[in-house]
Design a protein around this motif. Sequence first.
Motif, PDB file in Angstrom:
ATOM      1  N   UNK A   1       0.853  -1.190   0.000  1.00  0.00           N
ATOM      2  CA  UNK A   1       0.000   0.000   0.000  1.00  0.00           C
ATOM      3  C   UNK A   1       0.893   1.246   0.000  1.00  0.00           C
ATOM      4  N   UNK A   2       0.561   2.225  -0.842  1.00  0.00           N
ATOM      5  CA  UNK A   2       1.369   3.442  -0.864  1.00  0.00           C
ATOM      6  C   UNK A   2       1.089   4.280   0.382  1.00  0.00           C
ATOM      7  N   UNK A  39      -8.751  -3.233  14.618  1.00  0.00           N
ATOM      8  CA  UNK A  39      -8.686  -4.676  14.791  1.00  0.00           C
ATOM      9  C   UNK A  39      -9.583  -5.385  13.772  1.00  0.00           C
ATOM     10  N   UNK A  40     -10.784  -4.847  13.565  1.00  0.00           N
ATOM     11  CA  UNK A  40     -11.724  -5.465  12.634  1.00  0.00           C
ATOM     12  C   UNK A  40     -11.248  -5.341  11.191  1.00  0.00           C
ATOM     13  N   UNK A  41     -10.754  -4.175  10.802  1.00  0.00           N
ATOM     14  CA  UNK A  41     -10.324  -4.009   9.412  1.00  0.00           C
ATOM     15  C   UNK A  41      -9.096  -4.869   9.099  1.00  0.00           C
ATOM     16  N   UNK A  42      -8.259  -5.127  10.101  1.00  0.00           N
ATOM     17  CA  UNK A  42      -7.147  -6.053   9.879  1.00  0.00           C
ATOM     18  C   UNK A  42      -7.688  -7.460   9.606  1.00  0.00           C
ATOM     19  N   UNK A  43      -8.765  -7.818  10.285  1.00  0.00           N
ATOM     20  CA  UNK A  43      -9.379  -9.129  10.065  1.00  0.00           C
ATOM     21  C   UNK A  43      -9.961  -9.244   8.662  1.00  0.00           C
ATOM     22  N   UNK A  44     -10.417  -8.135   8.109  1.00  0.00           N
ATOM     23  CA  UNK A  44     -11.111  -8.177   6.822  1.00  0.00           C
ATOM     24  C   UNK A  44     -10.228  -7.740   5.644  1.00  0.00           C
ATOM     25  N   UNK A  45      -8.925  -7.851   5.817  1.00  0.00           N
ATOM     26  CA  UNK A  45      -8.068  -7.727   4.654  1.00  0.00           C
ATOM     27  C   UNK A  45      -7.200  -6.501   4.538  1.00  0.00           C
ATOM     28  N   UNK A  46      -7.373  -5.505   5.386  1.00  0.00           N
ATOM     29  CA  UNK A  46      -6.457  -4.360   5.326  1.00  0.00           C
ATOM     30  C   UNK A  46      -5.056  -4.864   5.681  1.00  0.00           C
ATOM     31  N   UNK A  47      -4.043  -4.507   4.913  1.00  0.00           N
ATOM     32  CA  UNK A  47      -2.691  -5.019   5.162  1.00  0.00           C
ATOM     33  C   UNK A  47      -2.227  -4.788   6.597  1.00  0.00           C
ATOM     34  N   UNK A  48      -1.635  -5.820   7.182  1.00  0.00           N
ATOM     35  CA  UNK A  48      -1.149  -5.704   8.554  1.00  0.00           C
ATOM     36  C   UNK A  48       0.051  -4.777   8.648  1.00  0.00           C
ATOM     37  N   UNK A  49       0.575  -4.407   7.496  1.00  0.00           N
ATOM     38  CA  UNK A  49       1.698  -3.454   7.450  1.00  0.00           C
ATOM     39  C   UNK A  49       1.208  -2.019   7.274  1.00  0.00           C
TER      40      UNK A  49
END
Length: 399
Positions: A1-2, A39-49
Motif C-alpha cells: 500500500x502506498x 482490529x476489525x479491518x485487519x481481520x477483513x483484509x487491510x494489510x497488517x503493514x
Amino acid sequence: MDAITALLIIAVVYAIGDFVSQKTKAIFSMLFVSGIIFMVVFWFGVPKTLFEDAAIVKLSLALIPTLMVHMGTLMRLRDLREEWKTVIIALSAIVFASIALFLIGSPIIGREFAVPAAGPISGGVVATLIMSEAAKAKGLETVLVFLTLLLVLQNFVGLPIASICLSREGRRLRDVFRTEGILKGDLPQKSQANNDHNTDHNERKWKFIPETPKELQTPFILIMKTMLVGWLAVMVSKLLGGVIDKFVMALIFGIVFYEIGFLESKILTKANSEGFTLFALLVPIFMNLNKATPSMVISLIVPIALSFAVAVVGIAISSVILSKVFRYSWEMSLAIGVCCLFGFPGTFIVSQEVANAVGETPAEKEFVLTKILPKMLVSGFTTVTIASVFLAGFLVKLL
C-alpha cells in the motif's frame, strides 16, 4: 500500500473515533472506537503493514519525547503538590490487581495465566516484555499469545471505565465552576484567561529566562525549542543508564524548562502542531492490533475476560477505599486506578475528550481539564512507566 493511502485510512479511522466520542460525550473514547475499527479491518483484509506503509512509525516514536515536553508545559508545580495522593491511589491499584489475580485468578484460570497477566494489566509494553521473556524461557507458547492479547485489548477495558468515570467527574466539576466559580482557592478560569500573562508569570517560581519576543514565537522556533528540551531529556536519561525512563525525564524537563521561562505554556498548541503530533503518537498504540487474529481471540477469550474482570475488581476495591481516605470522588479515584490499563497518551487524550465534551465554554473546558489532567498523567506514569516494571521483575520469579 502506498503511503498516502495508508495515511488516509488511518486518518479516516481516527475521524470516526473522534466523531463517536463527541456524539457519546466521551463515554466511548476515540481510542476505544478507533482500536476496535483497526482490529476489525485487519481481520477483513487491510494489510497488517498499514502503519509501516504509512511511513510514520519512526516519526511517531521520535516525537514521543517532544510531546512529553509539551505535556510538561501544561502542568504546574502548584498543581502537582497535592498529587502524592494520586501516586498512592495508582500504586495501590496495581498492587490490589496483582493480589486479586494471584489469589482469585490462579484457581480459576491457572497460575500460568494469572501471574503473568499482572504484567500487561499493571502497565504496558516493558512489563509485558519482561513477562514474555520469562514465559518464552519456560516454553510457554500459549502464554506468549495470551500476554500479547492482554496488551492489545487492555485499552478496550480501561478506557471506557476511565471515560465514563471522568465524564461524571467532569460534569460535577463543571457544575461547581458554574455555581461557585472557584474551587478551593483556584482563580476562576475567566479571570485567568483575561490575565494570562500575569498569572503565568506569578506561577513560575524559578523563572529567570526572559520570555521569547512575540514576533519570534513562530511555529518553527517553538517546535525547535520543544525538540531541544526533549533531546536533552533523552540524553540525560541515557547518561543515567536509564534509571529514569526517557519519557518520564522528558515530562520532568518540560515542567522544569517551563518553570525557568525557556518554554511557553502549551507550546505545541501555540505552534499549531499539537494535533499532528497526536496523530503520529497514536500509531504505536494501534500497531499491536494486527497480531490479534480472530482464532487467537476466540481461543483465549475466557482467560482474558476473567483476568480483566478479576484485576478490575481489585482496582475498584482499592480505589473506592482510598477515595474515602483522601476525600476524592470515587469516580476520580477509579479513573486514576485504571490508568494502568492504558497509560499515556490515553491519559492525556481521554482527559481532553471529556473536558471538551462536558464543558460548554472555553473557561469550563479549561477548568475541567486542569483538574483531571495532572492526576491522570501522574497516575499513568506512576503505573505504566515505573511501578509496572518493578512489579513485573518481581512476578517473573513466581511464574
